[in-house]
Design an enzyme around this catalytic site. Structure first.
Site, PDB file in Angstrom:
ATOM      1  N   PHE A 142      -8.963 -32.380 -27.337  1.00 64.26           N
ATOM      2  CA  PHE A 142      -9.480 -31.299 -26.505  1.00 64.26           C
ATOM      3  C   PHE A 142     -10.294 -30.359 -27.384  1.00 64.26           C
ATOM      4  O   PHE A 142      -9.778 -29.767 -28.326  1.00 64.26           O
ATOM      5  CB  PHE A 142      -8.390 -30.493 -25.792  1.00 64.26           C
ATOM      6  CG  PHE A 142      -8.991 -29.444 -24.887  1.00 64.26           C
ATOM      7  CD1 PHE A 142      -9.428 -29.776 -23.614  1.00 64.26           C
ATOM      8  CD2 PHE A 142      -9.191 -28.140 -25.336  1.00 64.26           C
ATOM      9  CE1 PHE A 142     -10.036 -28.823 -22.794  1.00 64.26           C
ATOM     10  CE2 PHE A 142      -9.809 -27.189 -24.517  1.00 64.26           C
ATOM     11  CZ  PHE A 142     -10.226 -27.539 -23.243  1.00 64.26           C
ATOM     12  N   ASP A 227     -10.905 -28.670 -35.931  1.00 64.72           N
ATOM     13  CA  ASP A 227     -10.876 -27.683 -34.855  1.00 64.72           C
ATOM     14  C   ASP A 227      -9.499 -27.018 -34.898  1.00 64.72           C
ATOM     15  O   ASP A 227      -8.500 -27.579 -34.437  1.00 64.72           O
ATOM     16  CB  ASP A 227     -11.113 -28.385 -33.507  1.00 64.72           C
ATOM     17  CG  ASP A 227     -11.032 -27.413 -32.321  1.00 64.72           C
ATOM     18  OD1 ASP A 227     -10.553 -26.278 -32.505  1.00 64.72           O
ATOM     19  OD2 ASP A 227     -11.428 -27.823 -31.209  1.00 64.72           O
ATOM     20  N   LYS A 256      -9.973 -18.377 -30.285  1.00 67.73           N
ATOM     21  CA  LYS A 256      -8.741 -17.841 -29.699  1.00 67.73           C
ATOM     22  C   LYS A 256      -8.194 -16.606 -30.417  1.00 67.73           C
ATOM     23  O   LYS A 256      -8.722 -15.528 -30.207  1.00 67.73           O
ATOM     24  CB  LYS A 256      -7.704 -18.967 -29.585  1.00 67.73           C
ATOM     25  CG  LYS A 256      -8.180 -20.010 -28.567  1.00 67.73           C
ATOM     26  CD  LYS A 256      -7.091 -20.855 -27.949  1.00 67.73           C
ATOM     27  CE  LYS A 256      -7.640 -21.582 -26.736  1.00 67.73           C
ATOM     28  NZ  LYS A 256      -7.728 -23.012 -26.858  1.00 67.73           N
TER      29      LYS A 256
HETATM   30  C1  LIG Z   1      -9.010 -23.713 -26.383  1.00 69.22           C
HETATM   31  C2  LIG Z   1      -9.593 -24.735 -27.277  1.00 69.22           C
HETATM   32  C3  LIG Z   1     -10.982 -24.957 -27.340  1.00 69.22           C
HETATM   33  C4  LIG Z   1     -11.955 -24.257 -26.426  1.00 69.22           C
HETATM   34  O1  LIG Z   1     -11.948 -22.885 -26.550  1.00 69.22           O
HETATM   35  P1  LIG Z   1     -12.619 -21.988 -25.383  1.00 69.22           P
HETATM   36  O2  LIG Z   1     -12.571 -20.592 -25.921  1.00 69.22           O
HETATM   37  O3  LIG Z   1     -11.781 -22.180 -24.148  1.00 69.22           O
HETATM   38  O4  LIG Z   1     -14.001 -22.500 -25.197  1.00 69.22           O
HETATM   39  C5  LIG Z   1     -11.441 -25.872 -28.257  1.00 69.22           C
HETATM   40  N1  LIG Z   1     -10.608 -26.555 -29.056  1.00 69.22           N
HETATM   41  C6  LIG Z   1      -9.271 -26.373 -29.026  1.00 69.22           C
HETATM   42  C7  LIG Z   1      -8.404 -27.146 -29.956  1.00 69.22           C
HETATM   43  C8  LIG Z   1      -8.712 -25.483 -28.120  1.00 69.22           C
HETATM   44  O5  LIG Z   1      -7.388 -25.335 -28.055  1.00 69.22           O
END
Ligand SMILES: *Cc1c(COP(=O)(O)O)cnc(C)c1O
Length: 399
Positions: A142, A227, A256
């Site tokens: 994700f 990520d 985040k």
């Molecule tokens: C939440 C998340 C995203 C996307 O972040 P947004 O601020 O919702 O665009 C990307 N990668 C990971 C691992 C995430 O948990």
């Protein structure tokens, strides 16, 4: 349901797009690990907005930064300098050791930014034939919701109806180094992965895997991009999850909790020699790096470091996971995770459990249909975990 809650829910559903299906609770106030609904009922937040609230709701130090900066300057665009952004970049360098930061807003924008940096590096530095590069990504990943990023999602719903897709990605199985090895060829530029898959169901890869990926990518001369939007900034019990295996990536992606649960701030960090492929005009964002966001991000980082939140996440996470494992419930299959990123694999629809937990004052959510997740703010104390555990146990044992 009470009148006020129902009114808000109906209004939201009537006038808003139905791209989410929230648990039916209407929150009006938050503080630390606690939130209150419009009827005044109190709940413990066990989701932390998917780890965007690592510092808890409305941390005083972050609120002060928001307030003070808002009294001076909020936005300049990057057409001009401002007196906050440079300090934010310097702090990022001091904390992470990466030479350079590129600031954005949402997480997926930072992922897109990382992909652009990697591709340009691949063509201009590594010598991959232009516009023909490949980036290796993981099954069950994700990374957000833009068209390019959903292109390489393996969750069918995220892709369905949104084609045509972006070429240049190769999906391999997560957790198996030989799969990456087989996928690498002369066009490969980079590997992109989460150190621990969050939305994919709190999937912890086998011990040693990250280190192997680090060594393999280094040996093959391709970039490792991690990520850490969800795993980073203390969530797994280290400041960054890569530290568990000394798998420091070439490109680190944050979001985040960088905004302290207050304001969207994301960033891509890397070395001078990689970041230098980006030249004026190559990339940008109107709000990216704005002084309000930068001030909030600095305070958010200070809270994580000064309050030792990674350490608290490690200790509290171990305690929480042990307590969860003690529950004798016919529907619990597995408790897994790292730090305060905890998943409970269950045999009934996890949403049903979330709705029951809500009635007992515990707000949590699910990742995939059969994984409950528990990821409270990292400021959580033992008594607060005990408060939640009592209720979680009741619900899980009611089956
Ligand atoms: C939440 C998340 C995203 C996307 O972040 P947004 O601020 O919702 O665009 C990307 N990668 C990971 C691992 C995430 O948990």
């Amino acid at each position: 349901m009470d009148f006020l809650s129902r009114a808000h829910i109906e209004m939201t559903e009537k006038y808003g797009a139905h791209n989410y299906k929230p648990i039916p609770v209407v929150i009006e106030r938050g503080e630390g690990v606690w939130v209150w609904d419009v009827e005044g009922r109190k709940y413990i937040d066990m989701l932390s907005s998917y780890s965007a609230l690592n510092q808890g709701h409305r941390h005083p130090r972050i609120m002060r930064a928001l307030f003070e900066q808002s009294q001076r300057l909020t936005l300049t665009s990057r057409a001009f300098y401002n007196d906050v952004l440079g300090r934010f970049f310097k702090k990022m360098n001091e904390i992470t050791g990466y030479d350079k930061t590129l600031p954005m807003n949402s997480g997926v924008e930072a992922v897109e930014t990382a992909l652009k940096i990697a591709r340009k590096w691949g063509y201009y530095k590594k010598g991959v034939p232009k516009n023909d590069g490949e980036i290796i990504v993981m099954e069950n990943n994700f990374h957000g919701r833009t068209i390019t990023v959903i292109t390489f999602s393996t969750t069918e719903q995220y892709r369905d109806g949104f084609g045509p897709y972006t070429p240049g990605f190769k999906v391999v199985k997560y957790g198996d180094i030989s799969e990456i090895e087989k996928a690498i060829n002369e066009k490969t530029i980079a590997v992109l992965m989460e150190p621990l898959q969050g939305e994919g169901g709190i999937i912890v890869p086998p011990d040693g895997y990250l280190k192997e990926v680090r060594e393999l990518t280094r040996e093959k001369g391709i970039l490792l991009m991690l990520d850490e939007i969800q795993t980073g900034l203390g969530r797994t019990g280290k400041l960054f999850a890569y530290e568990w295996e000394d798998a420091r990536p070439d490109i680190l992606i944050l979001g985040k909790a960088l905004g302290g649960g207050v304001y969207p701030v994301s960033a891509v960090l890397t070395s001078d020699s990689i970041m230098e492929v980006i030249t004026p005009g190559d990339h940008g964002s109107t709000f990216g790096g704005n002084p309000l966001g930068a001030a909030i991000a600095m305070a958010s980082l200070d809270v994580i470091i000064d309050e030792n939140l990674p350490e608290n996440a490690r200790v509290m996470g171990e305690y929480f996971m042990n307590e969860l494992r003690k529950i004798n419930s016919p529907i619990v299959e597995e408790v897994r995770g790292k730090g305060l990123m905890i998943g409970v694999q269950v045999k009934v629809h996890a949403r049903e459990i979330c709705e029951k937990l809500k009635d007992y004052g515990v707000l949590s959510y699910y990742a995939h249909d059969y994984v409950m997740r528990f990821a409270p703010p990292l400021v959580i104390k033992r008594e607060e975990i005990d408060w939640a555990m009592e209720r979680i146990e009741k619900v899980l044992k009611s089956y």
